[in-house]
Design an enzyme around this catalytic site. Structure first.
Site, PDB file in Angstrom:
ATOM      1  CD1 TRP A  43      -2.233  -1.982   0.170  1.00 39.98           C
ATOM      2  CD2 TRP A  43      -3.106  -1.223   2.098  1.00 39.98           C
ATOM      3  NE1 TRP A  43      -3.346  -2.740   0.465  1.00 39.98           N
ATOM      4  CE2 TRP A  43      -3.897  -2.306   1.639  1.00 39.98           C
ATOM      5  CE3 TRP A  43      -3.454  -0.589   3.297  1.00 39.98           C
ATOM      6  CZ2 TRP A  43      -5.032  -2.754   2.341  1.00 39.98           C
ATOM      7  CZ3 TRP A  43      -4.578  -1.050   4.005  1.00 39.98           C
ATOM      8  CH2 TRP A  43      -5.350  -2.118   3.524  1.00 39.98           C
ATOM      9  CE  LYS A  44       4.756   1.183  -4.292  1.00 35.37           C
ATOM     10  NZ  LYS A  44       5.287   1.624  -5.561  1.00 35.37           N
ATOM     11  CG  HIS A  82       9.925  -0.933  -2.883  1.00 37.98           C
ATOM     12  ND1 HIS A  82       9.999   0.226  -3.613  1.00 37.98           N
ATOM     13  CD2 HIS A  82       8.878  -1.632  -3.386  1.00 37.98           C
ATOM     14  CE1 HIS A  82       9.014   0.233  -4.509  1.00 37.98           C
ATOM     15  NE2 HIS A  82       8.325  -0.885  -4.392  1.00 37.98           N
ATOM     16  N   GLY A 119       1.559  -2.532  -6.295  1.00 41.30           N
ATOM     17  CA  GLY A 119       1.459  -1.224  -5.657  1.00 41.30           C
ATOM     18  C   GLY A 119       0.089  -0.622  -5.931  1.00 41.30           C
ATOM     19  N   GLY A 120       0.012   0.225  -6.963  1.00 38.72           N
ATOM     20  CA  GLY A 120      -1.207   0.990  -7.258  1.00 38.72           C
ATOM     21  C   GLY A 120      -2.478   0.148  -7.263  1.00 38.72           C
TER      22      GLY A 120
END
Ligand code: PGA
Length: 258
Positions: free
Chosen positions: A9-10, A100, A235-236
Site C-alpha cells: 500500500w506504500k 524496495h 502497488g497501485g
C-alpha cells in the site's frame, strides 16, 4: 506452488481508507472463497495502520496475512522513527518487504543494509521479501542481468531459505509508470534469478519469485503464465479491492485450466 498476491500500500490513505479497503478485500474473499485455493494473500499497509488493519481482519476468517514495508537492521534502542523486526513479529506480521527500489532510491539503502535487515527479520521469524530490479538506463545499456545479479547475491544473508525469503523482481522503470515488462523480458529475468539462486541455495526451486511493476487485472494472467512467476508485488492496483482480487482471479483461472 500457490501464487502469492502481495499488496504494497506504500504511503497511501488515512485510517478510513484502510478500513474501506480492508472491508472490500474481506467481502470479496467471502464472496469468492475459491481464490484462497489458488493464492496466498499478503497485504503490507503503512506501518502506522498495521494494527488497525489487523483489527479489521480479526475474526473475519479470510486467509490474509499482514506484513510491513520495511524494518530496522538493529534489534532495539536509539533509532528514532524505526520499527524493529521483533515489533513486527509481536503484532503477528508474517513478512516484511526489504530493499524496495523506493527505499534504495530515497533512503540510499545498499545491498549490505538490505542483507542486515533480512538477517534480523529471519531471526525474528519473518519472511523477507527482497526486491531487486534495474533502472531504465541500466536496461537500455543491456546491464539488467549484471545489476540484478549483484543486488540479489549481496542482499541475501547467510541462512536464506525458501521458507524465509521471497524475491521480488521489480524493474524500476515499470513501477507506478503503467509500463509493464513484456512476458519475454520477465521470463528471461525470472529464469536468470532462479539460476543465480541455484548457485547459492539448496532449496532454490522452492523460492518464490514475484514480479512487480504495474501489475493489474488486465495483464496479470499473461504474467502469471510465465514460468518462474510465483506471484506479484502490487502497488497501485492493491489500493482498490476489486483490482487486487481481480489479479488473484487471474491466478485462479490459470490454476483451474491446469
Ligand atoms: P506498482 O508498484 O504496482 O504501482 O507499479 C509496485 C511496487 O512498487 O511494489
Amino acid at each position: 506452488m500457490k501464487k502469492l498476491i502481495a499488496g504494497n500500500w506504500k504511503m497511501n490513505g488515512l485510517s478510513a481508507d484502510a478500513y474501506n479497503l480492508s472491508m472490500g478485500i474481506i467481502n470479496g474473499l467471502k464472496q469468492s472463497p475459491q481464490l484462497g485455493s489458488a493464492c496466498d494473500f499478503l497485504i503490507c499497509p503503512p506501518s502506522i495502520h498495521i494494527g488497525l488493519v489487523q483489527a479489521f481482519f480479526n475474526g473475519q476468517d479470510v486467509p490474509v496475512e499482514l506484513g510491513a514495508q520495511d524494518c530496522s537492521e538493529v534489534e532495539a534502542g536509539a533509532r528514532t522513527g524505526e520499527i524493529s523486526p521483533a515489533m513486527l513479529s509481536d503484532i503477528e506480521c508474517s513478512s516484511v518487504i526489504l530493499g524496495h527500489s523506493e527505499r534504495r532510491q530515497f533512503h540510499d539503502e545498499t545491498d549490505e543494509l538490505v542483507a542486515s535487515k533480512a538477517a534480523l527479520a529471519h531471526k525474528n521469524g519473518l519472511v523477507a521479501i527482497i526486491c531487486v530490479g534495474e533502472s531504465d538506463a541500466e536496461r537500455e545499456a543491456g546491464q539488467q542481468n549484471a545489476v540484478v545479479e549483484k543486488q540479489l547475491l549481496a542482499s541475501l544473508p547467510e541462512g536464506t531459505t525458501a521458507a524465509n525469503t521471497v524475491i521480488a523482481y521489480e524493474p524500476v522503470w515499470a513501477i507506478g509508470t503503467g509500463k509493464t515488462a513484456t512476458p519475454e523480458d520477465v521470463r528471461q529475468m525470472h529464469q536468470f534469478i532462479r539460476e543465480k539462486l541455484q548457485e547459492k541455495l539448496e532449496d532454490f526451486a522452492q523460492v518464490r519469485i514475484l514480479y512487480g511493476g504495474s501489475v493489474k487485472p488486465s495483464n496479470a494472467e499473461e504474467l502469471f503464465r510465465v514460468p518462474n512467476v510465483d506471484g506479484a508485488l502490487i502497488g497501485g492496483a492493491s489500493l482498490k479491492a476489486d483490482d487486487y482480487l481481480g489479479i488473484a482471479s487471474a491466478a485462479l483461472d490459470i490454476a483451474d485450466a491446469a
